[in-house]
Write an enzyme that holds these catalytic residues in place. Structure first.
Site, short mmCIF file in Angstrom:
data_model
loop_
_atom_site.label_atom_id
_atom_site.label_comp_id
_atom_site.label_asym_id
_atom_site.label_seq_id
_atom_site.Cartn_x
_atom_site.Cartn_y
_atom_site.Cartn_z
N LYS A 10 80.82 26.62 52.68
CA LYS A 10 80.50 26.98 51.30
C LYS A 10 81.08 28.36 50.93
CE LYS A 10 76.35 24.08 51.12
NZ LYS A 10 74.96 23.97 50.58
N TYR A 50 77.32 16.22 44.28
CA TYR A 50 75.87 16.35 44.48
C TYR A 50 75.08 15.49 43.50
CZ TYR A 50 76.29 20.27 47.79
OH TYR A 50 76.53 21.05 48.89
N ASN A 113 73.84 28.78 51.91
CA ASN A 113 73.46 28.42 53.28
C ASN A 113 74.66 28.01 54.14
OD1 ASN A 113 73.85 25.89 52.16
ND2 ASN A 113 71.96 25.01 52.95
N HIS A 116 77.64 22.63 54.40
CA HIS A 116 77.06 21.33 54.07
C HIS A 116 77.53 20.34 55.13
CE1 HIS A 116 76.06 17.62 51.96
NE2 HIS A 116 77.25 17.18 52.34
N GLU A 127 81.10 10.53 51.13
CA GLU A 127 81.52 11.92 50.91
C GLU A 127 82.96 12.15 51.35
OE1 GLU A 127 77.05 13.89 51.27
OE2 GLU A 127 78.61 14.53 52.67
P1 CMP Z 1 73.35 20.86 51.17
O1 CMP Z 1 73.30 20.29 52.54
O2 CMP Z 1 74.68 21.26 50.66
O3 CMP Z 1 72.72 19.79 50.14
C1 CMP Z 1 72.12 20.19 48.92
C2 CMP Z 1 71.93 21.67 48.82
O4 CMP Z 1 71.00 22.09 47.85
C3 CMP Z 1 71.39 22.19 50.12
O5 CMP Z 1 72.39 22.14 51.12
C4 CMP Z 1 70.92 23.59 49.69
O6 CMP Z 1 71.98 24.55 49.76
C5 CMP Z 1 70.58 23.40 48.21
N1 CMP Z 1 69.14 23.55 47.93
C6 CMP Z 1 68.58 24.48 47.16
N2 CMP Z 1 67.25 24.34 47.12
C7 CMP Z 1 66.95 23.27 47.89
C8 CMP Z 1 65.72 22.62 48.26
N3 CMP Z 1 64.54 23.03 47.81
N4 CMP Z 1 65.81 21.54 49.10
C9 CMP Z 1 67.00 21.10 49.56
N5 CMP Z 1 68.18 21.69 49.24
C10 CMP Z 1 68.15 22.77 48.42
#
Ligand code: CMP
Length: 140
Positions: A10, A50, A113, A116, A127
């Site tokens: 990311k 998403y 974070n 992904h 994906e």
């Molecule tokens: P990712 O695995 O990219 O999939 C969806 C993303 O939404 C997740 O990582 C997080 O970075 C983001 N996100 C933000 N808030 C939440 C939440 N409460 N629960 C899950 N994903 C979240």
């Protein structure tokens, strides 16, 4: 079984200059990079990727974060690749991620974070196809 999964480094981790460190973790753990590209996602591309989260309260912030800078997108191949990549990433919220995982070491918040990874083999296929035509995946 040999599997493929989609991984995205990311914008936060690209900005931190840790693409190579994250790739090293994949490679040291038996995952091969069989497709990869750096890309600035458009809003439409991020929203489409998403789409399953469209109704979630964090959707807008997630999309805005994902378009805040370039991402590195790769297909990883290897034994049990989907679960192995999720183990290497650690919990979605870096505060809950186990020591030594990518998110524990490089992530700052649940939005920023670092990575992904596909959550199932079924979603991995969807994906991967979203970003790579089959001819651009160089698996074994
Ligand atoms: P990712 O695995 O990219 O999939 C969806 C993303 O939404 C997740 O990582 C997080 O970075 C983001 N996100 C933000 N808030 C939440 C939440 N409460 N629960 C899950 N994903 C979240």
């Amino acid at each position: 079984a040999q599997e493929r999964t989609l991984s995205i480094i990311k914008p936060d981790a690209v900005a931190k200059n840790v693409i190579g460190e994250i790739y090293a973790r994949f490679e040291k753990n038996g995952l091969r990079v069989v497709a990869s590209k750096m890309k600035q996602l458009s809003k439409q591309e991020a929203e489409g990727f998403y789409a399953v989260h469209r109704e979630r309260p964090f959707f807008g912030a997630l999309v805005n974060f994902m378009i805040s800078g370039p991402v590195m997108i790769q297909v990883l191949e290897g034994e049990g690749a989907v679960l192995k990549n999720r183990d290497l990433m650690g919990a979605t919220n870096p505060k809950e991620a186990a020591a030594g995982t990518i998110r524990a070491d490089f992530a700052d918040s649940i939005d920023a974070n670092a990575v992904h990874g596909s959550d199932s083999l079924e979603n991995a296929a969807i994906e991967i196809a979203y970003f790579f035509p089959a001819t651009d995946v160089y698996g074994r």
